[in-house]
Design an enzyme around this catalytic site. Sequence first.
Site, PDB file in Angstrom:
ATOM      1  N   HIS A  31      -2.025   8.348   6.145  1.00 51.89           N
ATOM      2  CA  HIS A  31      -2.295   7.159   5.467  1.00 51.89           C
ATOM      3  C   HIS A  31      -3.668   6.735   5.951  1.00 51.89           C
ATOM      4  O   HIS A  31      -4.624   6.083   5.099  1.00 51.89           O
ATOM      5  CB  HIS A  31      -1.200   6.004   5.958  1.00 51.89           C
ATOM      6  CG  HIS A  31      -1.551   4.756   5.436  1.00 51.89           C
ATOM      7  ND1 HIS A  31      -1.329   4.522   3.923  1.00 51.89           N
ATOM      8  CD2 HIS A  31      -1.399   3.325   6.009  1.00 51.89           C
ATOM      9  CE1 HIS A  31      -1.456   3.390   3.610  1.00 51.89           C
ATOM     10  NE2 HIS A  31      -1.489   2.684   4.796  1.00 51.89           N
TER      11      HIS A  31
ATOM     12  N   PHE B   3       2.240  -3.376   3.843  1.00 51.76           N
ATOM     13  CA  PHE B   3       2.630  -4.713   4.457  1.00 51.76           C
ATOM     14  C   PHE B   3       4.228  -4.650   4.256  1.00 51.76           C
ATOM     15  O   PHE B   3       4.691  -4.102   3.178  1.00 51.76           O
ATOM     16  CB  PHE B   3       2.111  -5.635   3.799  1.00 51.76           C
ATOM     17  CG  PHE B   3       0.340  -5.850   4.191  1.00 51.76           C
ATOM     18  CD1 PHE B   3      -0.094  -5.066   5.149  1.00 51.76           C
ATOM     19  CD2 PHE B   3      -0.300  -6.788   3.457  1.00 51.76           C
ATOM     20  CE1 PHE B   3      -1.323  -5.234   5.696  1.00 51.76           C
ATOM     21  CE2 PHE B   3      -1.708  -7.222   4.064  1.00 51.76           C
ATOM     22  CZ  PHE B   3      -2.128  -6.204   4.959  1.00 51.76           C
TER      23      PHE B   3
ATOM     24  N   CYS C 239       0.799  -1.321   0.168  1.00 52.05           N
ATOM     25  CA  CYS C 239      -0.030  -0.037  -0.061  1.00 52.05           C
ATOM     26  C   CYS C 239       0.896   1.251   0.072  1.00 52.05           C
ATOM     27  O   CYS C 239       0.230   2.311   0.075  1.00 52.05           O
ATOM     28  CB  CYS C 239      -0.885  -0.027   1.160  1.00 52.05           C
ATOM     29  SG  CYS C 239      -2.229  -1.576   1.122  1.00 52.05           S
TER      30      CYS C 239
ATOM     31  N   GLU D 195      -0.464   5.962  13.925  1.00 50.09           N
ATOM     32  CA  GLU D 195      -0.087   7.130  12.730  1.00 50.09           C
ATOM     33  C   GLU D 195      -0.225   8.350  13.690  1.00 50.09           C
ATOM     34  O   GLU D 195       0.597   8.991  13.667  1.00 50.09           O
ATOM     35  CB  GLU D 195      -0.907   7.021  11.466  1.00 50.09           C
ATOM     36  CG  GLU D 195      -0.432   8.068  10.606  1.00 50.09           C
ATOM     37  CD  GLU D 195      -1.096   7.949   9.095  1.00 50.09           C
ATOM     38  OE1 GLU D 195      -0.416   8.815   8.360  1.00 50.09           O
ATOM     39  OE2 GLU D 195      -2.148   7.327   9.123  1.00 50.09           O
TER      40      GLU D 195
ATOM     41  N   HIS E 148      -9.524   2.202   0.231  1.00 46.71           N
ATOM     42  CA  HIS E 148      -8.119   2.037   0.218  1.00 46.71           C
ATOM     43  C   HIS E 148      -7.820   1.407  -1.047  1.00 46.71           C
ATOM     44  O   HIS E 148      -8.208   0.369  -1.338  1.00 46.71           O
ATOM     45  CB  HIS E 148      -7.673   1.235   1.457  1.00 46.71           C
ATOM     46  CG  HIS E 148      -6.300   0.958   1.476  1.00 46.71           C
ATOM     47  ND1 HIS E 148      -5.178   1.370   0.512  1.00 46.71           N
ATOM     48  CD2 HIS E 148      -5.507   0.747   2.422  1.00 46.71           C
ATOM     49  CE1 HIS E 148      -4.116   1.245   0.951  1.00 46.71           C
ATOM     50  NE2 HIS E 148      -4.273   0.864   2.175  1.00 46.71           N
TER      51      HIS E 148
ATOM     52  N   LYS F 199      -9.050   8.322   2.306  1.00 47.03           N
ATOM     53  CA  LYS F 199      -9.590   7.007   2.096  1.00 47.03           C
ATOM     54  C   LYS F 199     -10.897   6.941   2.823  1.00 47.03           C
ATOM     55  O   LYS F 199     -11.681   6.123   2.435  1.00 47.03           O
ATOM     56  CB  LYS F 199      -8.471   6.056   3.128  1.00 47.03           C
ATOM     57  CG  LYS F 199      -7.214   5.872   2.309  1.00 47.03           C
ATOM     58  CD  LYS F 199      -6.346   4.772   3.061  1.00 47.03           C
ATOM     59  CE  LYS F 199      -5.223   4.513   2.322  1.00 47.03           C
ATOM     60  NZ  LYS F 199      -4.286   5.543   2.462  1.00 47.03           N
TER      61      LYS F 199
END
Length: 421
Positions: free
Chosen positions: A307, A403, A167, A318, A344, A339
Amino acid sequence: MMDRARRRVVVTGLGTVNPLGNSVADTWAGVLAGRSGIGPITKFDATGFSTTIAGEVKGFDPLAFIGAKELRRLDDFIIFALAASRMAADDAGLVIDESNADRIGVLMGSAIGGLQTIEREKENIMKAGPRRMSPTAIPAVLANLAPGNVAIHLGARGPISCVVTACAAGNNAISDAARLIADGYADAMLTGGTDAAVSPLAVAGFNAMRALSTRNDEPERASRPFDAERDGFIIGEGAAVMVLEELTTALERGATVLAEIIGTASTCDAYHIAAPPPGHPGAARCMDLALRDAGLSPADVDYINAHGTSTQLNDIYETQAIKTVFGDHVQSLAVSSTKSMTGHMLGAAGGIEAVLTVKALNENTVPPTINLDNPDPQCDLDFTPHRPVQRNLSVAMSNSFGFGGVNSVIVLKKFDSGRYS
């Protein structure tokens, strides 16, 4: 820290296909309206799936960009990349010909590549045997065939690459493309991210990880970053591309400069394949390095496109990382997660978020985080709930994490013609 003698890199064109719209103008209108692009899955029969909602591209006509014969040979993630790239090139007024083709490249990010093609061709083999396998299946699957097809269509013969960092891929791609220009390897790059993974395998797989929201009866309210009632992310699809150019090259051809990329960074958590560590020190270090690369202090930043995935750990950690880097300045820092509206988009997330960050700078408007009805007490920054906010913006940051512990950050600034000499 970046050598200040490096060439300056500017943004001159934007293009996108995503759940909010099939152009930058439509997408930005959706952002200003605080509209959700999430709805019931229509790409496959989701009966029996824990999650039956997604951020699908809607009303998109690929024949406006690709011939019917070629269309049948391409996966959606390539089609989306081709459309967004053409829009970005047109927006930039960038004409690629023999005079500049060798100095223009393509660098895209994709988390998954042609997953839809993989699933379809596997079904063909199981039903009718291996001779039913399409000879164009492998080229439709490979992630690097997104930038490959863009380069072929536009005639770009410069550097070409594909970043596959989950991502964070779109953000990583933009960062790498900016460095290629800054270091003199190219004069212009088409860059961003693309993915089309609204498919049974992806949805079932993320469900198995308990990563997706199951708020199926309220799709438009399901993506809710930083809200106490968030229960996972919403998978989205699409592409977003920007044209980056070396400053003097852009100005000499009369391009309109939309923003300047002044800092980039990438780090790894080296912690876990999917979960961030408490406090997210890798993300904090990445933001700090990007600021150092830009030659800025935390107090110089006006806005962060977070994010902000709408997952439990990411949103908390975050928030903690932003506090670590920005200290007391967080009290006057605007933050939001787009998002909440797009879902996403995996490898395309960094692309669409960079595009929206450029629009935010241009329009002096902070995009909202919709569905932030009951803020998580551990997510206590100014996340711009519900509605956009007018605010003078000069410097903005866009965060992407993926990831494998990947962190990628870019810092953008309004173009200051006074710095040009």
